[in-house]
Design an enzyme around this catalytic site. Structure first.
Site, PDB file in Angstrom:
ATOM      1  N   GLY A  55       0.788  -1.236   0.000  1.00 32.67           N
ATOM      2  CA  GLY A  55       0.000   0.000   0.000  1.00 32.67           C
ATOM      3  C   GLY A  55       0.813   1.275   0.000  1.00 32.67           C
ATOM      4  O   GLY A  55       0.347   2.303   0.472  1.00 32.67           O
ATOM      5  N   SER A  56       2.030   1.221  -0.561  1.00 30.15           N
ATOM      6  CA  SER A  56       2.807   2.473  -0.588  1.00 30.15           C
ATOM      7  C   SER A  56       2.161   3.490  -1.528  1.00 30.15           C
ATOM      8  O   SER A  56       2.239   4.695  -1.288  1.00 30.15           O
ATOM      9  CB  SER A  56       4.267   2.213  -0.966  1.00 30.15           C
ATOM     10  OG  SER A  56       4.378   1.827  -2.308  1.00 30.15           O
ATOM     11  N   ASN A  57       1.507   3.028  -2.584  1.00 31.59           N
ATOM     12  CA  ASN A  57       0.781   3.972  -3.447  1.00 31.59           C
ATOM     13  C   ASN A  57      -0.413   4.564  -2.710  1.00 31.59           C
ATOM     14  O   ASN A  57      -0.707   5.752  -2.852  1.00 31.59           O
ATOM     15  CB  ASN A  57       0.341   3.294  -4.747  1.00 31.59           C
ATOM     16  CG  ASN A  57       1.472   3.264  -5.764  1.00 31.59           C
ATOM     17  OD1 ASN A  57       1.829   4.286  -6.325  1.00 31.59           O
ATOM     18  ND2 ASN A  57       2.054   2.091  -5.974  1.00 31.59           N
TER      19      ASN A  57
ATOM     20  N   HIS B  56       0.749   0.668 -13.028  1.00 29.94           N
ATOM     21  CA  HIS B  56       1.560  -0.483 -13.430  1.00 29.94           C
ATOM     22  C   HIS B  56       3.026  -0.053 -13.509  1.00 29.94           C
ATOM     23  O   HIS B  56       3.331   0.995 -14.066  1.00 29.94           O
ATOM     24  CB  HIS B  56       1.081  -1.007 -14.789  1.00 29.94           C
ATOM     25  CG  HIS B  56       1.848  -2.211 -15.216  1.00 29.94           C
ATOM     26  ND1 HIS B  56       1.686  -3.442 -14.607  1.00 29.94           N
ATOM     27  CD2 HIS B  56       2.810  -2.379 -16.154  1.00 29.94           C
ATOM     28  CE1 HIS B  56       2.513  -4.307 -15.161  1.00 29.94           C
ATOM     29  NE2 HIS B  56       3.210  -3.698 -16.101  1.00 29.94           N
TER      30      HIS B  56
ATOM     31  N   ARG C   3     -15.753 -15.198  -9.735  1.00 31.30           N
ATOM     32  CA  ARG C   3     -15.218 -13.840  -9.756  1.00 31.30           C
ATOM     33  C   ARG C   3     -16.334 -12.797  -9.766  1.00 31.30           C
ATOM     34  O   ARG C   3     -16.180 -11.711  -9.199  1.00 31.30           O
ATOM     35  CB  ARG C   3     -14.293 -13.659 -10.953  1.00 31.30           C
ATOM     36  CG  ARG C   3     -12.999 -14.465 -10.784  1.00 31.30           C
ATOM     37  CD  ARG C   3     -12.209 -14.532 -12.077  1.00 31.30           C
ATOM     38  NE  ARG C   3     -11.912 -13.204 -12.600  1.00 31.30           N
ATOM     39  CZ  ARG C   3     -11.721 -12.920 -13.887  1.00 31.30           C
ATOM     40  NH1 ARG C   3     -11.816 -13.858 -14.800  1.00 31.30           N
ATOM     41  NH2 ARG C   3     -11.449 -11.692 -14.262  1.00 31.30           N
TER      42      ARG C   3
ATOM     43  N   ASN D  32      -5.676   2.250 -12.582  1.00 31.22           N
ATOM     44  CA  ASN D  32      -4.697   1.270 -12.115  1.00 31.22           C
ATOM     45  C   ASN D  32      -3.302   1.850 -12.333  1.00 31.22           C
ATOM     46  O   ASN D  32      -3.106   2.689 -13.207  1.00 31.22           O
ATOM     47  CB  ASN D  32      -4.841  -0.034 -12.912  1.00 31.22           C
ATOM     48  CG  ASN D  32      -3.894  -1.106 -12.429  1.00 31.22           C
ATOM     49  OD1 ASN D  32      -3.662  -1.258 -11.224  1.00 31.22           O
ATOM     50  ND2 ASN D  32      -3.298  -1.855 -13.347  1.00 31.22           N
TER      51      ASN D  32
END
Ligand code: GRF
Length: 221
Positions: free
Chosen positions: A15-17, A112, A68, A110
């Site tokens: 969770g650093s972002n 990446h 899912r 998102n």
């Protein structure tokens, strides 16, 4: 008082972002509020970070669901119950089904750790380092049905060196992730993002210098 965008963060790990987003909100640089953090992993350190900042969090284990869609339906219900406008995937290690993508169409971002479309999927930094690229970086994009394939919002480029390992390259990239993710969210909060086909236009953004980057640097030409 500026309108604040209601965020919901999906996490699986460190969770650093997420932390970078929280820090920028707290500094007043990002016009948002994180209404809820959802983790599919009960041990994610991201949950500790959320707690420290009094952000509600919910653990939804994908293994508790028979497929899912059911897992995604549960996440949609939670996000809607927290009035989330924009979903930010911050190290969330699951693919979303069309059900989820339709529920938040073009409202899911998102991040990446590669310059997409190079090195989509897992272990992007290791694959880039092993390949011997001279540049890598990170990308914030809208999520679509593919793996890291949606419209690109912002990218940062970093150099890669022949003595880079997965870890050294990943650290260089991560530093930039923490800058471009809050920036992409702020573009959204300011209502500046426009989608033209699969291209993203950021209204009012400045062009960067029309110069090339070289690695290694040129010695003659
Ligand atoms: C980051 O490298 C991100 O690009 C990738 O997963 C990692 C998550 O890191 N999707 P963190 O959980 O935000 O620290």
């Amino acid at each position: 008082m500026k309108q604040k965008i209601n965020l919901g963060a999906l996490v699986s790990g460190s969770g650093s972002n997420l932390q970078a987003i929280i820090d920028n909100i707290e500094k007043g640089l990002l016009d948002g509020v994180i209404n809820v953090v959802i983790s599919n992993n009960a041990d994610a350190y991201a949950l500790v970070r959320a707690k420290k900042h009094n952000i509600p969090s919910v653990v939804i284990k994908h293994s508790d669901f028979k497929n899912r869609e059911d897992f995604d339906r549960e996440m949609i219900d939670v996000l809607k119950s927290f009035s989330v406008d924009l979903v930010v995937m911050a190290g969330f290690m699951r693919l979303l089904t069309p059900l989820f993508l339709n529920a938040f169409a073009m409202r899911i971002m998102n991040i990446h750790p590669a310059i997409l479309p190079a090195f989509p999927g897992v272990h992007a930094q290791k694959r880039a380092a092993d390949y011997g690229v001279r540049f890598s970086g990170c990308t914030v994009h809208f999520a679509d049905e593919g793996v890291d394939s949606g419209p690109i919002i912002i990218q940062a480029v970093v150099p890669a060196y022949d003595d880079d390992t997965e870890d050294t390259l990943a650290a260089r990239i991560l530093k930039e992730e923490h800058r471009i993710y809050p920036q992409a969210i702020q573009f959204y909060a300011e209502g500046r993002i426009e989608l033209i086909g699969r291209k993203v236009r950021i209204r009012g953004s400045e062009r960067i210098l029309e110069a090339a980057l070289y690695n290694p640097s040129l010695t003659v030409f």
